[in-house]
Scaffold this motif. Structure first.
Motif, mmCIF file in Angstrom:
data_model
loop_
_atom_site.group_PDB
_atom_site.id
_atom_site.type_symbol
_atom_site.label_atom_id
_atom_site.label_comp_id
_atom_site.label_asym_id
_atom_site.label_seq_id
_atom_site.Cartn_x
_atom_site.Cartn_y
_atom_site.Cartn_z
ATOM 1 N N VAL A 1 1.136 -1.178 0.023
ATOM 2 C CA VAL A 1 0.207 -0.285 0.173
ATOM 3 C C VAL A 1 0.679 1.225 0.052
ATOM 4 C CG1 VAL A 1 -1.877 1.182 1.381
ATOM 5 C CG2 VAL A 1 -2.075 -1.232 0.917
ATOM 6 N N SER A 2 0.766 2.026 -1.089
ATOM 7 C CA SER A 2 1.391 3.163 -0.942
ATOM 8 C C SER A 2 0.755 4.543 -0.467
ATOM 9 C CB SER A 2 1.956 3.639 -2.423
ATOM 10 O OG SER A 2 2.139 2.649 -3.463
ATOM 11 N N HIS A 3 1.909 4.636 0.280
ATOM 12 C CA HIS A 3 1.982 5.882 1.550
ATOM 13 C C HIS A 3 1.814 7.649 1.312
ATOM 14 C CE1 HIS A 3 -0.065 2.771 4.727
ATOM 15 N NE2 HIS A 3 0.399 3.075 4.299
ATOM 16 N N GLY A 4 2.066 8.593 0.537
ATOM 17 C CA GLY A 4 2.465 9.269 0.001
ATOM 18 C C GLY A 4 2.681 9.352 -1.393
ATOM 19 N N GLY B 1 13.800 -13.305 -3.525
ATOM 20 C CA GLY B 1 13.010 -13.410 -3.152
ATOM 21 C C GLY B 1 12.000 -12.029 -3.094
ATOM 22 N N ALA B 2 12.528 -10.599 -2.716
ATOM 23 C CA ALA B 2 12.110 -9.317 -2.332
ATOM 24 C C ALA B 2 12.641 -8.893 -3.684
ATOM 25 C CB ALA B 2 13.015 -8.645 -1.401
ATOM 26 N N LEU B 3 13.197 -9.558 -4.821
ATOM 27 C CA LEU B 3 13.004 -8.189 -6.166
ATOM 28 C C LEU B 3 11.952 -9.738 -7.598
ATOM 29 C CD1 LEU B 3 16.773 -7.578 -5.913
ATOM 30 C CD2 LEU B 3 14.109 -5.411 -5.948
ATOM 31 N N ARG B 4 11.333 -10.720 -6.796
ATOM 32 C CA ARG B 4 10.576 -11.720 -7.829
ATOM 33 C C ARG B 4 12.299 -11.939 -8.476
ATOM 34 N NH1 ARG B 4 8.454 -10.300 -3.316
ATOM 35 N NH2 ARG B 4 5.944 -10.252 -3.340
ATOM 36 N N LEU B 5 12.767 -12.367 -8.106
ATOM 37 C CA LEU B 5 13.791 -13.037 -9.383
ATOM 38 C C LEU B 5 13.580 -14.760 -9.044
ATOM 39 C CD1 LEU B 5 16.532 -10.651 -8.528
ATOM 40 C CD2 LEU B 5 15.017 -10.518 -10.300
ATOM 41 N N ASP B 6 13.540 -15.160 -10.843
ATOM 42 C CA ASP B 6 13.672 -16.609 -10.910
ATOM 43 C C ASP B 6 14.618 -16.481 -11.970
ATOM 44 O OD1 ASP B 6 11.671 -16.121 -12.828
ATOM 45 O OD2 ASP B 6 10.389 -16.807 -11.735
ATOM 46 N N GLU C 1 11.670 -0.711 0.984
ATOM 47 C CA GLU C 1 10.851 -1.766 1.425
ATOM 48 C C GLU C 1 11.559 -2.509 0.389
ATOM 49 O OE1 GLU C 1 7.177 0.977 -0.338
ATOM 50 O OE2 GLU C 1 8.494 0.593 -1.918
ATOM 51 N N VAL C 2 12.418 -2.561 -0.206
ATOM 52 C CA VAL C 2 13.377 -4.198 -0.543
ATOM 53 C C VAL C 2 13.958 -5.008 0.725
ATOM 54 C CG1 VAL C 2 15.475 -4.928 -2.018
ATOM 55 C CG2 VAL C 2 13.553 -3.036 -2.470
ATOM 56 N N ALA C 3 14.445 -3.907 1.388
ATOM 57 C CA ALA C 3 15.887 -4.017 2.562
ATOM 58 C C ALA C 3 14.090 -5.581 3.835
ATOM 59 C CB ALA C 3 15.784 -3.217 3.716
ATOM 60 N N THR C 4 13.424 -4.739 3.824
ATOM 61 C CA THR C 4 12.175 -5.124 5.138
ATOM 62 C C THR C 4 11.253 -6.468 4.087
ATOM 63 O OG1 THR C 4 11.685 -2.846 5.690
ATOM 64 C CG2 THR C 4 10.012 -4.894 6.101
ATOM 65 N N MET C 5 11.204 -6.709 3.170
ATOM 66 C CA MET C 5 10.548 -7.613 2.367
ATOM 67 C C MET C 5 12.097 -8.823 2.284
ATOM 68 S SD MET C 5 8.319 -6.766 -0.782
ATOM 69 C CE MET C 5 9.623 -6.088 -1.608
ATOM 70 N N GLY D 1 14.276 -8.499 4.564
ATOM 71 C CA GLY D 1 15.004 -9.200 5.960
ATOM 72 C C GLY D 1 16.347 -8.654 6.279
ATOM 73 N N LEU D 2 16.787 -7.386 6.117
ATOM 74 C CA LEU D 2 17.660 -6.653 5.743
ATOM 75 C C LEU D 2 17.569 -5.819 6.580
ATOM 76 C CD1 LEU D 2 19.654 -7.254 1.813
ATOM 77 C CD2 LEU D 2 19.619 -9.450 4.084
ATOM 78 N N SER D 3 18.573 -4.777 6.713
ATOM 79 C CA SER D 3 18.817 -3.640 7.298
ATOM 80 C C SER D 3 18.835 -2.755 6.402
ATOM 81 C CB SER D 3 20.133 -3.276 8.330
ATOM 82 O OG SER D 3 20.642 -3.595 7.945
ATOM 83 N N VAL D 4 17.760 -1.616 6.666
ATOM 84 C CA VAL D 4 18.089 -0.540 5.489
ATOM 85 C C VAL D 4 19.422 -0.252 5.251
ATOM 86 C CG1 VAL D 4 16.797 1.475 4.778
ATOM 87 C CG2 VAL D 4 15.502 0.195 6.056
ATOM 88 N N ASP D 5 20.149 0.122 6.450
ATOM 89 C CA ASP D 5 21.858 0.432 6.163
ATOM 90 C C ASP D 5 22.715 -0.331 5.440
ATOM 91 O OD1 ASP D 5 24.141 2.151 6.895
ATOM 92 O OD2 ASP D 5 24.844 0.143 7.635
ATOM 93 N N TYR D 6 22.040 -1.189 5.712
ATOM 94 C CA TYR D 6 22.986 -2.877 4.723
ATOM 95 C C TYR D 6 22.559 -2.530 3.368
ATOM 96 C CZ TYR D 6 25.125 -7.459 3.471
ATOM 97 O OH TYR D 6 25.430 -8.526 2.570
ATOM 98 N N TYR D 7 20.703 -2.302 3.169
ATOM 99 C CA TYR D 7 20.729 -2.803 1.713
ATOM 100 C C TYR D 7 21.193 -1.932 0.485
ATOM 101 C CZ TYR D 7 18.236 -3.353 -2.289
ATOM 102 O OH TYR D 7 17.830 -2.968 -3.360
#
Length: 274
Positions: free
Chosen positions: A25-28, A72-77, A39-43, A45-51
């Protein structure tokens, strides 16, 4: 920002994923297309700083577990997933030797037996290394060089030869991205890439998308100058004896107008050879 193939790839891929397609859901108002870093970091399971450090090239050696999470986060297969593993150096590439590519005599003899089936062998940089009579006849009106990418993007007749040029072009670049990932230091691969980036804005725009997808079973339409319209199915097979080479085979639906056109094309090619 340090130059990083991994960072370029991550930025390009997250920029092409719509939040709506994965249920976010987009906010703003969004300042950038696609997903945000957090968003990618959360999906994943990484810290935003590391990503962020991955994207900025300050971290270049993520673990297998991190790469799997990013896939998985970027839907790559499939090919796209394997390409990301190659980008981070977790899958060996084919090396950067300048040894000329040769097609095995046994494969040449096999292709010659397929008198009703166009077949070609392409190399690491999409050079046409060999073909049977019908394979050469299929591309006879399409003369720009021995390289399929150069034919698609630099030949003035390409858009007429391929009625679905945009789809063919996107597929060709995605396939070449896979080939480049396999042999990023190969002189011929680098030379073709450099030439097309300089000479074809269409190629450059598609290359920026960082899509990685190998050849697959698909239908392709041709407009041949001698026999007219053909719709052919395409199969591609890795040549085990020569890593990086692919055997590409085309065939028509039995009893179709395209099958009749292939028979006519073969007869014309036989007459031309005398």
């Amino acid at each position: 920002m340090p130059d990083s193939p991994l960072g370029e790839y991550l930025r390009a891929r997250r920029g092409q994923i719509s939040p709506d397609t994965i249920g976010l859901v987009s906010h703003g108002r969004r300042r950038v297309p696609g997903l945000r870093r957090e968003e990618v970091a959360t999906m994943a399971g990484l810290s935003v700083d590391y990503y962020t450090r991955l994207e900025q090239g300050r971290e270049r050696h993520p673990s297998v577990q991190v790469v799997e999470a990013l896939c998985g986060a970027l839907r790559l297969d499939g090919d796209a997933r394997l390409h990301l593993f190659r980008v981070v150096g977790l899958v060996p590439n084919l090396g950067g030797g300048a040894v000329p590519e040769r097609v095995a005599p046994e494969l040449l003899r096999l292709m010659d037996l397929w008198s009703h089936t166009p077949a070609i062998v392409v190399g690491r940089a999409y050079d046409v290394l060999a073909g049977n009579r019908l394979g050469y006849a299929l591309f006879a009106g399409f003369e720009y060089g021995p390289n399929l990418l150069e034919k698609v993007f630099l030949d003035p007749g390409a858009r007429g030869f391929y009625p679905d040029w945009s789809r063919v072009a996107a597929s060709a670049v995605a396939g070449f991205r896979v080939a480049h990932g396999r042999a990023p230091d190969d002189p011929r691969v680098c030379g073709v890439l450099r030439s097309l980036l300089e000479r074809s804005p269409d190629f450059a725009a598609l290359w920026e998308r960082h899509e990685a997808r190998g050849k697959r079973l698909e239908s392709k339409r041709f407009h041949h100058p001698e026999v007219g319209e053909l719709t052919l199915r395409m199969n591609a097979f890795d040549v085990r004896a020569a890593p990086g080479q692919e055997l590409v085979v085309y065939h028509a639906e039995p009893g179709s107008a395209s099958a009749d056109a292939l028979v006519l094309l073969g007869a014309l090619a036989a007459v031309a050879e005398g």
